[in-house]
Design a protein around this motif. Structure first.
Motif, short mmCIF file in Angstrom:
data_model
loop_
_atom_site.label_atom_id
_atom_site.label_comp_id
_atom_site.label_asym_id
_atom_site.label_seq_id
_atom_site.Cartn_x
_atom_site.Cartn_y
_atom_site.Cartn_z
N ASN A 43 14.43 18.03 -5.02
CA ASN A 43 13.83 19.07 -5.85
C ASN A 43 14.78 19.34 -7.02
O ASN A 43 16.00 19.23 -6.88
N HIS A 44 14.22 19.71 -8.17
CA HIS A 44 15.09 19.98 -9.31
C HIS A 44 15.85 21.28 -9.10
O HIS A 44 15.35 22.21 -8.47
N TYR A 45 17.07 21.33 -9.60
CA TYR A 45 17.87 22.56 -9.45
C TYR A 45 18.19 23.21 -10.78
O TYR A 45 18.77 24.30 -10.80
N TYR A 46 17.82 22.59 -11.88
CA TYR A 46 17.80 23.29 -13.17
C TYR A 46 16.97 22.52 -14.17
O TYR A 46 16.65 21.34 -13.97
N THR A 47 16.56 23.22 -15.21
CA THR A 47 15.82 22.63 -16.32
C THR A 47 16.57 22.98 -17.59
O THR A 47 16.98 24.12 -17.79
N SER A 48 16.78 21.98 -18.44
CA SER A 48 17.47 22.24 -19.70
C SER A 48 16.73 21.54 -20.84
O SER A 48 15.69 20.91 -20.63
N VAL A 49 17.28 21.65 -22.04
CA VAL A 49 16.54 21.25 -23.23
C VAL A 49 17.49 20.71 -24.29
O VAL A 49 18.68 21.03 -24.31
N TYR A 50 16.97 19.86 -25.15
CA TYR A 50 17.72 19.42 -26.32
C TYR A 50 17.83 20.57 -27.32
O TYR A 50 17.01 21.50 -27.32
N VAL A 75 21.89 16.73 -33.11
CA VAL A 75 20.84 17.05 -32.14
C VAL A 75 21.22 16.41 -30.81
O VAL A 75 21.32 15.19 -30.71
N LEU A 76 21.45 17.25 -29.79
CA LEU A 76 22.06 16.78 -28.55
C LEU A 76 21.40 17.43 -27.33
O LEU A 76 20.80 18.51 -27.41
N TRP A 77 21.57 16.76 -26.20
CA TRP A 77 21.11 17.27 -24.90
C TRP A 77 21.93 18.51 -24.55
O TRP A 77 23.16 18.50 -24.60
N GLY A 78 21.24 19.58 -24.16
CA GLY A 78 21.89 20.86 -23.92
C GLY A 78 23.06 20.84 -22.95
O GLY A 78 24.12 21.42 -23.24
N GLN A 117 27.49 26.52 -33.11
CA GLN A 117 26.48 27.13 -32.26
C GLN A 117 25.47 26.08 -31.81
O GLN A 117 25.26 25.07 -32.49
N PHE A 118 24.88 26.34 -30.65
CA PHE A 118 23.83 25.47 -30.11
C PHE A 118 22.53 26.25 -30.09
O PHE A 118 22.45 27.31 -29.47
N THR A 119 21.51 25.73 -30.78
CA THR A 119 20.21 26.38 -30.81
C THR A 119 19.21 25.51 -30.06
O THR A 119 18.92 24.38 -30.48
N PRO A 120 18.66 25.99 -28.93
CA PRO A 120 17.72 25.17 -28.17
C PRO A 120 16.42 24.95 -28.94
O PRO A 120 15.94 25.85 -29.64
N LEU A 121 15.87 23.76 -28.80
CA LEU A 121 14.63 23.40 -29.48
C LEU A 121 13.44 23.71 -28.56
O LEU A 121 12.95 22.84 -27.84
#
Length: 272
Positions: free
Chosen positions: A106-113, A191-194, A208-212
């Protein structure tokens, strides 16, 4: 049917039965948590134990009352075959859901670019790849990743500078090179994986990192992260699922402290 064909058929069935039998029992060690990991995939995993996946592995091992034992191998072509499938280790701590090379827990987190910019720069307010402010800028991106498709569709192909992520990171540092470029102005944004960028940017006073979160077209920019085990290790997967469920709050705390941007399961909003 002639006797020779009967014997050949019987031999083939015996081989298949043996293979099926070998898949019934889990192959994982019962004396250590054997983890497959890249020795230099900072900030995820590192041979000095500083990565957030190292900390999650430590938590799981503690709950199992077992020591952690690493099998180190650069995460590129052949990683799963040389580590998990060859029996050198029993779990990959971070693996995208749906990849057929492994069986996912099962997934244990979800992240974003997301997009990394200077806090005081002209692109600091950009939160989507279709923003006209990105036109004519020098933009770093990992070649072949989902945001590269969005960028090309937005007319940014001539502005993109691509890096290869699947290199031996004991020697090369593509993410570090991109962040350095944003720092010194040779790149306007990256532009990078979170989970790669977020922890490295967290303590940086200039970046700074701004999620897309506003990209609506395919391919999606958010991914659910699981642990990966061998397809045959059914009981091991169930045990890890139970451990993830019972320790989710502590896993979340490790991820938050590391600076990993966590989003809901549909990639629409950041989790508090």
């Amino acid at each position: 049917m002639c006797p020779i064909r009967i014997l050949r058929l019987a031999a083939a069935l015996a081989v298949l039965a043996g293979a099926a039998g070998a898949q019934v029992a889990d192959l994982r060690s019962t004396t250590a948590l054997r983890v497959c990991a890249d020795p230099a995939a900072v900030p995820m995993s590192a041979q000095d134990g500083s990565g957030f996946e190292n900390r999650i592995a430590g938590l799981i091992a503690e709950r199992l009352d077992l020591p952690v034992q690493y099998f180190w191998f650069p995460q590129g072509m052949g990683f799963i075959r040389k580590t998990l499938l060859d029996g050198n280790c029993d779990v990959v701590i971070g693996f995208a859901q749906g990849d057929e090379l492994v069986q996912n827990t099962n997934h244990y987190y979800t992240s974003v670019y997301g997009i990394v910019t200077r806090k005081d720069g002209e692109l600091a307010r950009v939160d989507r790849l279709s923003d006209p402010a990105l036109k004519g800028r020098d933009l770093g991106v990992v070649a072949g990743t989902p945001p590269a498709s969005h960028m090309a569709r937005a007319g940014l192909a001539k502005d993109m500078r691509g890096w290869d992520l699947f290199v031996d990171r004991r020697i090369e540092d593509p993410v570090g090179d991109m962040l350095k470029g944003v720092h010194d102005g040779t790149l306007d944004a990256a532009v990078l994986w979170g989970p790669l960028a977020g922890p490295l940017v967290k303590a940086d006073p200039d970046l700074q990192f701004t999620p897309l979160l506003k990209e609506e077209e395919a391919p999606r920019l958010f991914y659910r992260i699981t642990m990966g085990v061998r397809p045959s290790d059914q009981e091991w997967k169930r045990e890890l699922n139970s451990l993830i469920r019972r320790n989710q709050d502590e896993i979340n705390a490790i991820l938050h402290e590391a600076g990993v941007p966590l989003v809901d399961d549909y990639g629409q909003q950041l989790l508090p």
